[in-house]
Design a protein around this motif. Structure first.
Motif, short mmCIF file in Angstrom:
data_model
loop_
_atom_site.label_atom_id
_atom_site.label_comp_id
_atom_site.label_asym_id
_atom_site.label_seq_id
_atom_site.Cartn_x
_atom_site.Cartn_y
_atom_site.Cartn_z
N LEU A 341 50.28 -29.82 4.70
CA LEU A 341 51.51 -29.48 4.30
C LEU A 341 52.30 -28.74 5.29
O LEU A 341 53.61 -28.62 5.23
N THR A 342 51.95 -28.22 6.40
CA THR A 342 52.53 -27.58 7.49
C THR A 342 52.82 -28.78 8.57
O THR A 342 53.27 -28.41 9.45
N LYS A 343 52.23 -29.75 8.37
CA LYS A 343 52.45 -30.89 9.31
C LYS A 343 53.61 -32.12 9.22
O LYS A 343 54.06 -32.16 8.02
N PRO A 344 54.36 -32.39 10.32
CA PRO A 344 55.67 -33.30 10.08
C PRO A 344 55.01 -34.39 9.25
O PRO A 344 55.90 -34.98 8.41
N MET A 345 53.66 -34.99 9.52
CA MET A 345 53.21 -36.08 8.76
C MET A 345 53.37 -36.17 7.27
O MET A 345 53.53 -37.05 6.58
N PHE A 346 53.34 -34.74 6.77
CA PHE A 346 53.28 -34.70 5.16
C PHE A 346 54.91 -35.17 4.88
O PHE A 346 54.99 -35.82 4.08
N CYS A 347 55.95 -34.64 5.53
CA CYS A 347 57.12 -35.12 5.19
C CYS A 347 57.47 -36.60 5.36
O CYS A 347 58.43 -37.15 4.93
N GLY A 348 56.69 -37.15 6.57
CA GLY A 348 56.77 -38.64 6.75
C GLY A 348 56.20 -39.46 5.56
O GLY A 348 56.62 -40.52 5.39
N SER A 349 55.48 -38.81 4.68
CA SER A 349 54.82 -39.50 3.83
C SER A 349 55.87 -40.35 2.77
O SER A 349 55.77 -41.47 2.16
N CYS A 350 56.98 -39.57 2.69
CA CYS A 350 58.28 -40.03 1.90
C CYS A 350 59.45 -40.26 2.89
O CYS A 350 60.21 -41.08 2.38
N HIS A 351 59.64 -39.75 4.00
CA HIS A 351 60.82 -39.72 4.77
C HIS A 351 60.61 -40.85 5.64
O HIS A 351 61.58 -40.87 6.72
N ASP A 352 59.84 -41.96 5.70
CA ASP A 352 59.84 -43.01 6.48
C ASP A 352 59.73 -44.05 5.33
O ASP A 352 58.53 -43.94 4.73
N VAL A 353 60.63 -44.95 4.97
CA VAL A 353 60.70 -45.97 3.97
C VAL A 353 60.72 -47.16 4.49
O VAL A 353 61.49 -47.85 4.89
N THR A 354 59.36 -47.91 4.32
CA THR A 354 59.53 -49.44 4.73
C THR A 354 59.27 -50.10 3.24
O THR A 354 58.43 -49.92 2.71
N LEU A 355 60.21 -51.25 3.21
CA LEU A 355 60.24 -51.78 2.08
C LEU A 355 59.06 -52.94 1.98
O LEU A 355 58.49 -53.19 2.90
N LEU A 356 58.85 -53.52 0.80
CA LEU A 356 57.72 -54.45 0.48
C LEU A 356 57.80 -55.46 1.56
O LEU A 356 56.80 -56.15 1.68
N ASN A 357 59.02 -56.10 1.98
CA ASN A 357 59.06 -57.28 2.67
C ASN A 357 59.20 -56.63 4.19
O ASN A 357 59.47 -57.61 5.07
N GLY A 358 58.92 -55.69 4.45
CA GLY A 358 58.77 -55.08 6.00
C GLY A 358 60.21 -54.70 6.43
O GLY A 358 60.10 -54.02 7.58
N PHE A 359 61.26 -54.47 5.59
CA PHE A 359 62.60 -53.95 5.97
C PHE A 359 62.31 -52.56 6.23
O PHE A 359 61.95 -51.64 5.17
N ARG A 360 62.84 -51.96 7.25
CA ARG A 360 62.66 -50.37 7.47
C ARG A 360 63.91 -49.68 6.90
O ARG A 360 64.84 -49.82 7.84
N GLU A 376 59.22 -32.19 23.61
CA GLU A 376 59.44 -31.20 24.72
C GLU A 376 59.52 -29.75 23.97
O GLU A 376 59.09 -28.80 24.96
N ARG A 377 59.67 -29.52 22.77
CA ARG A 377 59.79 -28.37 22.14
C ARG A 377 58.51 -27.91 21.09
O ARG A 377 58.34 -26.78 20.96
N GLY A 378 58.02 -28.91 20.99
CA GLY A 378 56.80 -28.85 19.85
C GLY A 378 57.32 -28.27 18.70
O GLY A 378 56.47 -27.60 17.92
N GLU A 379 58.57 -28.63 18.10
CA GLU A 379 58.93 -28.20 16.76
C GLU A 379 58.49 -29.13 15.84
O GLU A 379 58.13 -30.55 16.20
N LYS A 380 58.50 -28.58 14.56
CA LYS A 380 58.01 -29.84 13.26
C LYS A 380 59.29 -29.61 12.52
O LYS A 380 60.15 -28.85 12.31
N CYS A 381 59.31 -30.33 11.63
CA CYS A 381 60.30 -30.66 10.50
C CYS A 381 60.40 -29.41 9.73
O CYS A 381 61.59 -28.78 9.60
#
Length: 728
Positions: A341-360, A376-381
């Motif tokens: 829950l504290t990792k950026p990847m959790f946000c990436g579960s929804c906030h990177d959207v690739t469509l069914l045909n590969g459209f980003r 450079e700064r080690g910051e997270k979402c």
């Protein structure tokens, strides 16, 4: 097939049996005999000519439906061979009323006419074609004693009191059913209003957030419906599963109104949408399972359950209960640690959207992974979007995670759940922000009837309103109108607060340089301004950047206030004068060639091989078969499917873009003082998108014009620069 046979056996119930002789109870004519003959013929075909066994030891393995039919006919036929009389229960059971014999079979058919649901019988006895005498299920017939819609003899004599009692009973039954359904859904996913009892601060922040607005957005729902229309429904729940993951896990319709959804469903990214996820899923465009359970079930958090165990160890102080069988305030029985829950990847579960045909479609997380913020700064979402200040890493507040029965838990690092961003509400304030008091007072449908714009619930209106003023039944009570007005006042205060936080996050991402005058002479006036992305975490705009209207509004006025130059102005629909403006498209206004706009562009391939811009790209643009197709080759080499791509206009982290403007000399006067004003405008969507998606219909009975006006009025000037210039 067995189900079909059973259905045929059941169809003999309303048919009169007329036995030929006392010794042959099964020698009958009419539909029953025909059904039996058809069943026996079918059994002979599938068993190679063997007759159905009559042995009681073999009935279950041979032809059970035929045997049941025989047994039934034998049972209803008396020893004299005459049919036993079938009595309708209460004289009101239409399914048991005897019918007439079937019509002759059509030419070339070996089955009686009207026997199936698709072939109309000459007499009109099927379900789809009305009979001349009204013998269908929908049209009452004056000469039809077996009409299914006629009032039974006993019902016509009911008194008014009996009718009223029946109506009251039905209303209570429906209310009980609704409450049972609500309780059933609460056992799966508790509403945020339930969590608000203890987590007051978190609820108030979340209730005005873009996460909370995700599903109640009137524009989103019309847009995802339009996409499904254009794709023949094959897009399915791809869009809406991000906006109401709980609703899709509950198998709710993708096309349903929010007025009919369960509470947790219309709350969008609600509490349990994150705190009931029990594993890290990665980049999956929001296809996540959510652990079901009532309020007593475990939740998942970054700290684990040490503080909860302490609270549970002091029931006399906190007065809590971890079971519905125990007295006390309902509380989840445990908190399981979920580091992701504290990792950026959790946000990436929804906030990177690739469509069914590969459209980003959206690449916020991808942009972040390549940004200076993490490298450079080690910051997270979470550092920028859940900290003290919206849009910049500023540390976190400390305080109690919950207040249980008026007693706060121990102080700890707490995150902000406002998630301010470019979106804003354009719907009725009785519905959004989410408000526990509003939900207790009236339903969503009733709130839509509350005319807050007319002043209902104010002293000015209530004193001046005529006595015969017609209020909706839900708002006939003057006291309830005053209660509603108090809630609306609170709603407007919260909307004003989140508007300032939206402006805060936008200003922490966008900056304008001073206006640089490049030329001012008899040849004309030329100037430039830089638009700077001052964030280090992602592009500006990011996410659904193809629908973000981020542009420069530029005006040059003389000393008397007359405009001599303008760019970034709007057409009568509220659109900028780009190629998507209807007025520009129709030739009524000139295209703004100097327009500076950070809205990304969808480009789709046409049948002739070229490309054209489109606001909402779907397969319908290229062909007449509207469905989502997988790509025939891998998209990794070019990063997009061959039929569509996105021309990004965004500014990279810490990057800048220069906008240059030239005012022709013929519009200027020597010795005149001119004022240059540049404003950076942020609007969540362009008005033309509303026109594009209107085929999907808008929830809450809103019109396209009403929505467009609210969208334009919600735009904000993020930055403003001005300069005075005197021509020689």
């Amino acid at each position: 097939m067995a189900a079909l046979i059973a259905a045929s056996a059941g169809s003999v119930l309303p048919v009169t049996v007329d036995a030929r002789s006392p010794s042959d109870a099964l020698a009958v004519h009419g539909t029953a005999a025909t059904d039996l003959a058809r069943l026996e013929k079918y059994w002979a075909e599938v068993t190679g000519g063997k007759p159905p066994s009559t042995s009681p030891h073999n009935r279950g393995a041979s032809a059970p439906d035929i045997i049941r039919l025989r047994d039934y006919l034998a049972d209803v036929t008396s020893a004299t061979g005459r049919p036993r009389q079938i009595v309708a229960q209460g004289n009101n059971d239409d399914l048991l009323i005897p019918q007439t014999s079937p019509a002759p079979a059509p030419s070339g058919s070996n089955k009686p006419a009207g026997d199936d649901l698709l072939t109309p019988a000459p007499s009109g006895g099927d379900l789809l074609t009305p009979a001349p005498g009204g013998n269908d299920l929908l049209t009452p017939g004056a000469n039809n004693p077996a009409d299914a819609l006629k009032v039974a003899p006993g019902a016509a004599k009911d008194s008014d009191e009996a009718k009223k009692k029946q109506a009251d009973d039905e209303a209570r039954r429906k209310a009980a059913d609704a409450e049972h359904e609500k309780l059933f859904l609460e056992t799966k996913y508790p509403s945020a209003s339930t969590c608000a009892v203890c987590h007051v601060k978190q609820f108030e922040e979340w209730s005005v957030s873009q996460h909370a607005y995700a599903q109640v957005s009137v524009v989103f729902n019309a847009m995802q419906t339009k996409i499904n229309i254009n794709s023949g429904g094959t897009n399915g729940d791809f869009c809406i599963r991000c906006h109401t993951p709980l609703g899709m896990n509950l198998n709710e319709s993708v096309y349903g109104s929010n007025l009919d959804r369960s509470p947790a469903s219309r709350e969008g990214i609600t509490c349990v949408a994150c705190h009931r996820v029990n594993q890290a899923y990665g980049k999956i465009s929001a296809r996540m399972a959510t652990v079901e359970g009532d309020i007593y079930s475990p939740v998942y958090g970054p700290k684990g359950g040490a503080e909860l165990k302490r609270v549970l160890s002091k029931p006399e102080e906190y007065r809590v209960s971890t079971s519905k069988d125990q007295p006390g305030r309902a509380i989840h029985g445990s908190v399981k640690q979920a580091f992701f829950l504290t990792k950026p990847m959790f946000c990436g579960s929804c906030h990177d959207v690739t469509l069914l045909n590969g459209f980003r479609l959206e690449e916020a997380f991808t942009e972040f992974k390549a940004s200076p913020a993490i490298k450079e700064r080690g910051e997270k979402c979470q550092d920028c979007h859940m900290g003290r200040v919206q849009g910049v890493a500023s540390g976190y507040d400390f305080g109690p995670a919950a207040i249980v029965g008026g007693v706060p838990t121990k102080d700890r690092k707490i995150t902000n759940h406002t998630f301010a961003g470019p979106d804003y509400s354009v719907i009725h304030p009785g519905i959004f922000p989410f408000n526990v008091d509003a939900q207790k007072l009236k339903s969503l449908a009733e709130w839509l009837q509350f005319n807050y714009k007319a002043g209902w619930g104010t002293d000015e209106f209530e004193k001046a309103a005529p006595k015969d003023y017609k209020f909706p039944k839900a708002w006939e009570s003057r006291d309830e109108r005053y209660d509603a007005r108090a809630i609306i006042k609170t709603q407007f205060e919260r909307l004003a607060k989140v508007r300032q936080l939206r402006l805060q996050v936008l200003r922490n991402g966008i900056q304008l340089s001073d206006i640089n005058v490049l030329r001012r002479d008899t040849g004309g006036l030329q100037f430039a301004v830089d638009v700077i992305n001052v964030t280090q975490g992602h592009a500006v705009p990011t996410g659904f950047d193809a629908e973000r209207l981020f542009f420069l509004e530029v005006t040059v006025t003389d000393s008397r206030g007359n405009k001599v130059y303008v760019s970034g102005d709007r057409d009568p629909n509220g659109d900028v004068r780009d190629t998507h403006s209807i007025y520009v498209h129709n030739g009524e206004l000139e295209e703004d060639k100097d327009l500076f706009n950070l809205q990304s562009i969808f480009l789709v391939r046409t049948l002739r091989g070229g490309e054209r811009e489109q606001v909402l790209p779907t397969n319908l643009s290229a062909d007449v078969l509207p469905f989502v197709r997988p790509e025939t080759r891998a998209t990794v080499l070019v990063g997009h499917p061959l039929g569509a791509r996105k021309h990004k206009q965004t500014i990279e982290p810490l990057g800048r873009r220069t906008a240059t403007y030239t005012v022709p000399a013929e519009k200027l006067r020597s010795g005149e003082r001119y004022k240059i004003t540049v404003r950076f405008i942020a609007q969540m969507i362009p008005s033309n998108l509303i026109d594009t998606v209107k085929d999907g219909g808008f929830d809450y009975n809103m019109s396209p014009a009403e929505i467009a006006r609210a969208v334009v009025n919600g735009s904000v000037a993020v930055r403003t620069r001005s300069a005075d210039v005197v021509l020689p």
